[in-house]
Design a protein around this motif. Structure first.
Motif, PDB file in Angstrom:
ATOM      1  N   ARG A  30      27.309  18.736 -19.805  1.00 16.51           N
ATOM      2  CA  ARG A  30      26.029  18.453 -19.145  1.00 16.51           C
ATOM      3  C   ARG A  30      25.720  19.399 -17.999  1.00 16.51           C
ATOM      4  NH1 ARG A  30      29.507  14.265 -18.113  1.00 16.51           N
ATOM      5  NH2 ARG A  30      30.211  14.009 -15.968  1.00 16.51           N
ATOM      6  N   THR A  31      26.710  20.132 -17.481  1.00 11.61           N
ATOM      7  CA  THR A  31      26.428  21.096 -16.410  1.00 11.61           C
ATOM      8  C   THR A  31      26.552  22.537 -16.896  1.00 11.61           C
ATOM      9  OG1 THR A  31      28.717  21.084 -15.660  1.00 11.61           O
ATOM     10  CG2 THR A  31      27.206  19.502 -14.624  1.00 11.61           C
ATOM     11  N   ASP A  32      26.776  22.706 -18.180  1.00 11.92           N
ATOM     12  CA  ASP A  32      27.003  24.042 -18.733  1.00 11.92           C
ATOM     13  C   ASP A  32      25.729  24.659 -19.275  1.00 11.92           C
ATOM     14  OD1 ASP A  32      30.223  23.325 -20.342  1.00 11.92           O
ATOM     15  OD2 ASP A  32      29.635  23.441 -18.231  1.00 11.92           O
ATOM     16  N   SER A  33      25.631  25.970 -19.143  1.00 10.98           N
ATOM     17  CA  SER A  33      24.675  26.704 -19.961  1.00 10.98           C
ATOM     18  C   SER A  33      25.237  26.694 -21.385  1.00 10.98           C
ATOM     19  CB  SER A  33      24.525  28.146 -19.497  1.00 10.98           C
ATOM     20  OG  SER A  33      23.957  28.214 -18.216  1.00 10.98           O
ATOM     21  N   MET A  34      24.355  26.558 -22.355  1.00 11.25           N
ATOM     22  CA  MET A  34      24.769  26.580 -23.755  1.00 11.25           C
ATOM     23  C   MET A  34      24.006  27.686 -24.462  1.00 11.25           C
ATOM     24  SD  MET A  34      26.996  24.122 -24.132  1.00 11.25           S
ATOM     25  CE  MET A  34      27.068  24.053 -25.918  1.00 11.25           C
ATOM     26  N   GLY A  35      24.657  28.321 -25.411  1.00 10.34           N
ATOM     27  CA  GLY A  35      23.996  29.414 -26.095  1.00 10.34           C
ATOM     28  C   GLY A  35      24.332  29.477 -27.564  1.00 10.34           C
ATOM     29  N   ILE A  51      20.201  27.931 -23.216  1.00 11.03           N
ATOM     30  CA  ILE A  51      19.492  26.844 -22.557  1.00 11.03           C
ATOM     31  C   ILE A  51      20.302  26.379 -21.362  1.00 11.03           C
ATOM     32  CG2 ILE A  51      20.525  25.124 -24.118  1.00 11.03           C
ATOM     33  CD1 ILE A  51      17.806  23.617 -23.975  1.00 11.03           C
ATOM     34  N   ALA A  52      19.604  26.155 -20.248  1.00 19.11           N
ATOM     35  CA  ALA A  52      20.266  25.697 -19.038  1.00 19.11           C
ATOM     36  C   ALA A  52      20.704  24.240 -19.175  1.00 19.11           C
ATOM     37  CB  ALA A  52      19.328  25.856 -17.842  1.00 19.11           C
ATOM     38  N   TRP A  53      21.505  23.793 -18.220  1.00 15.85           N
ATOM     39  CA  TRP A  53      22.134  22.478 -18.313  1.00 15.85           C
ATOM     40  C   TRP A  53      21.125  21.352 -18.476  1.00 15.85           C
ATOM     41  CZ3 TRP A  53      21.306  18.476 -14.839  1.00 15.85           C
ATOM     42  CH2 TRP A  53      20.575  18.818 -13.697  1.00 15.85           C
ATOM     43  N   ASN A  54      19.960  21.473 -17.868  1.00 21.25           N
ATOM     44  CA  ASN A  54      18.970  20.400 -17.925  1.00 21.25           C
ATOM     45  C   ASN A  54      17.853  20.686 -18.917  1.00 21.25           C
ATOM     46  OD1 ASN A  54      17.700  22.441 -16.592  1.00 21.25           O
ATOM     47  ND2 ASN A  54      17.095  21.233 -14.806  1.00 21.25           N
ATOM     48  N   GLY A  55      17.963  21.787 -19.638  1.00 24.29           N
ATOM     49  CA  GLY A  55      16.947  22.130 -20.619  1.00 24.29           C
ATOM     50  C   GLY A  55      15.696  22.741 -20.036  1.00 24.29           C
ATOM     51  N   ALA A  56      15.650  22.896 -18.727  1.00 20.28           N
ATOM     52  CA  ALA A  56      14.429  23.373 -18.080  1.00 20.28           C
ATOM     53  C   ALA A  56      14.215  24.870 -18.248  1.00 20.28           C
ATOM     54  CB  ALA A  56      14.452  23.023 -16.595  1.00 20.28           C
ATOM     55  N   THR A  57      15.276  25.586 -18.497  1.00 19.50           N
ATOM     56  CA  THR A  57      15.190  27.042 -18.661  1.00 19.50           C
ATOM     57  C   THR A  57      15.779  27.426 -20.004  1.00 19.50           C
ATOM     58  OG1 THR A  57      15.452  27.357 -16.267  1.00 19.50           O
ATOM     59  CG2 THR A  57      15.837  29.267 -17.690  1.00 19.50           C
ATOM     60  N   THR A  58      15.047  28.256 -20.728  1.00 17.55           N
ATOM     61  CA  THR A  58      15.537  28.758 -22.006  1.00 17.55           C
ATOM     62  C   THR A  58      15.334  30.264 -22.085  1.00 17.55           C
ATOM     63  OG1 THR A  58      13.404  28.318 -23.063  1.00 17.55           O
ATOM     64  CG2 THR A  58      15.107  26.621 -23.277  1.00 17.55           C
ATOM     65  N   TYR A  59      16.099  30.873 -22.940  1.00 14.96           N
ATOM     66  CA  TYR A  59      15.981  32.312 -23.196  1.00 14.96           C
ATOM     67  C   TYR A  59      16.042  32.537 -24.703  1.00 14.96           C
ATOM     68  CZ  TYR A  59      17.359  37.114 -23.943  1.00 14.96           C
ATOM     69  OH  TYR A  59      17.417  38.396 -24.411  1.00 14.96           O
ATOM     70  N   TYR A  60      15.245  33.483 -25.177  1.00 11.98           N
ATOM     71  CA  TYR A  60      15.271  33.878 -26.583  1.00 11.98           C
ATOM     72  C   TYR A  60      15.291  35.400 -26.670  1.00 11.98           C
ATOM     73  CZ  TYR A  60      13.860  29.070 -27.446  1.00 11.98           C
ATOM     74  OH  TYR A  60      13.805  27.698 -27.479  1.00 11.98           O
ATOM     75  N   THR A  69      13.970  27.737 -31.875  1.00 10.87           N
ATOM     76  CA  THR A  69      13.884  26.844 -30.723  1.00 10.87           C
ATOM     77  C   THR A  69      15.262  26.252 -30.436  1.00 10.87           C
ATOM     78  OG1 THR A  69      11.602  26.247 -31.306  1.00 10.87           O
ATOM     79  CG2 THR A  69      12.753  24.813 -29.750  1.00 10.87           C
ATOM     80  N   ILE A  70      15.708  26.426 -29.206  1.00 11.47           N
ATOM     81  CA  ILE A  70      16.985  25.836 -28.792  1.00 11.47           C
ATOM     82  C   ILE A  70      16.705  24.558 -28.031  1.00 11.47           C
ATOM     83  CG2 ILE A  70      17.081  27.168 -26.637  1.00 11.47           C
ATOM     84  CD1 ILE A  70      20.147  27.332 -27.048  1.00 11.47           C
ATOM     85  N   SER A  71      17.555  23.567 -28.235  1.00 17.69           N
ATOM     86  CA  SER A  71      17.428  22.309 -27.509  1.00 17.69           C
ATOM     87  C   SER A  71      18.814  21.704 -27.340  1.00 17.69           C
ATOM     88  CB  SER A  71      16.498  21.331 -28.246  1.00 17.69           C
ATOM     89  OG  SER A  71      16.988  21.036 -29.535  1.00 17.69           O
ATOM     90  N   ARG A  72      18.897  20.689 -26.504  1.00 16.69           N
ATOM     91  CA  ARG A  72      20.195  20.056 -26.276  1.00 16.69           C
ATOM     92  C   ARG A  72      20.019  18.577 -26.001  1.00 16.69           C
ATOM     93  NH1 ARG A  72      22.812  23.101 -21.448  1.00 16.69           N
ATOM     94  NH2 ARG A  72      24.411  21.491 -21.642  1.00 16.69           N
ATOM     95  N   ASP A  73      21.081  17.839 -26.301  1.00 19.34           N
ATOM     96  CA  ASP A  73      21.142  16.407 -26.001  1.00 19.34           C
ATOM     97  C   ASP A  73      22.460  16.182 -25.276  1.00 19.34           C
ATOM     98  OD1 ASP A  73      21.442  13.645 -25.968  1.00 19.34           O
ATOM     99  OD2 ASP A  73      20.545  13.368 -27.935  1.00 19.34           O
ATOM    100  N   LYS A  76      24.725  13.339 -26.202  1.00 16.72           N
ATOM    101  CA  LYS A  76      25.484  13.522 -27.443  1.00 16.72           C
ATOM    102  C   LYS A  76      26.375  14.754 -27.398  1.00 16.72           C
ATOM    103  CE  LYS A  76      22.041  11.280 -30.427  1.00 16.72           C
ATOM    104  NZ  LYS A  76      21.157  11.441 -31.616  1.00 16.72           N
ATOM    105  N   ASN A  77      26.354  15.442 -26.244  1.00 14.70           N
ATOM    106  CA  ASN A  77      27.171  16.664 -26.116  1.00 14.70           C
ATOM    107  C   ASN A  77      26.883  17.635 -27.254  1.00 14.70           C
ATOM    108  OD1 ASN A  77      28.739  16.937 -23.780  1.00 14.70           O
ATOM    109  ND2 ASN A  77      30.638  17.045 -24.945  1.00 14.70           N
ATOM    110  N   THR A  78      25.605  17.810 -27.550  1.00 14.95           N
ATOM    111  CA  THR A  78      25.186  18.572 -28.718  1.00 14.95           C
ATOM    112  C   THR A  78      24.059  19.528 -28.357  1.00 14.95           C
ATOM    113  OG1 THR A  78      25.797  16.738 -30.185  1.00 14.95           O
ATOM    114  CG2 THR A  78      24.291  18.395 -31.070  1.00 14.95           C
ATOM    115  N   VAL A  79      24.102  20.705 -28.969  1.00 15.68           N
ATOM    116  CA  VAL A  79      23.028  21.675 -28.827  1.00 15.68           C
ATOM    117  C   VAL A  79      22.541  22.047 -30.222  1.00 15.68           C
ATOM    118  CG1 VAL A  79      24.592  23.660 -28.772  1.00 15.68           C
ATOM    119  CG2 VAL A  79      22.343  23.834 -27.711  1.00 15.68           C
ATOM    120  N   TYR A  80      21.257  22.331 -30.325  1.00 13.54           N
ATOM    121  CA  TYR A  80      20.636  22.611 -31.615  1.00 13.54           C
ATOM    122  C   TYR A  80      19.939  23.966 -31.593  1.00 13.54           C
ATOM    123  CZ  TYR A  80      21.052  17.503 -31.750  1.00 13.54           C
ATOM    124  OH  TYR A  80      21.522  16.223 -31.687  1.00 13.54           O
ATOM    125  N   LEU A  81      19.776  24.527 -32.773  1.00 12.47           N
ATOM    126  CA  LEU A  81      18.958  25.722 -32.929  1.00 12.47           C
ATOM    127  C   LEU A  81      18.095  25.513 -34.169  1.00 12.47           C
ATOM    128  CD1 LEU A  81      18.370  28.546 -31.777  1.00 12.47           C
ATOM    129  CD2 LEU A  81      19.902  29.460 -33.540  1.00 12.47           C
TER     130      LEU A  81
END
Length: 124
Positions: A30-35, A51-60, A69-73, A76-81
């Motif tokens: 929950r505090t990690d950047s995910m890619g 995607i940043a930890w809170n989903g507020a910032t994304t990069y493509y 589109t990247i997203s995270r939950d 659920k400790n899950t990230v999607y593309l």
């Protein structure tokens, strides 16, 4: 032990869509950047989206912007593309990664937890 497990890859035709998922166990992200990164055959691994930890910032990356589109939950400790309008040049092994540096980053070297990858093949 931290594990990242990607799923959702496969063989599709140009123009199709795919949704990749990455489930993380052994660590709360929950505090990690995910890619998401990808490595085409014979080429280096490169960033696709982050995607940043809170989903507020994304990069493509430029090659996928507007199609992926990247997203995270975090619950659920899950990230999607979500990948749309796939092209043959999107063919690669796709890797999910987490950065525990506690600041926003798209630097591959700052991502310290990696999955094993999932193959995406797009035929023309």
């Amino acid at each position: 032990q931290v594990q990242l497990v990607e799923s959702g890859g496969g063989l599709v035709q140009a123009g199709d869509s795919l949704r990749l998922s990455c489930v993380v166990s052994g660590r709360a992200v929950r505090t990690d950047s995910m890619g998401w990164f990808r490595q085409p055959p014979g080429k280096e691994r490169d960033i696709v989206a982050a995607i940043a930890w809170n989903g507020a910032t994304t990069y493509y990356s430029g090659s996928v912007k507007g199609r992926f589109t990247i997203s995270r939950d975090n619950a659920k400790n899950t990230v999607y593309l979500q990948m749309a309008s796939l092209k043959p040049e999107d063919t690669a092994v796709y890797y999910c990664a987490a950065s525990s540096t506690r600041f926003w980053t798209i630097d591959l070297s700052k991502y310290n937890f990696w999955g094993q990858g999932t193959q995406v093949t797009v035929s023309s």
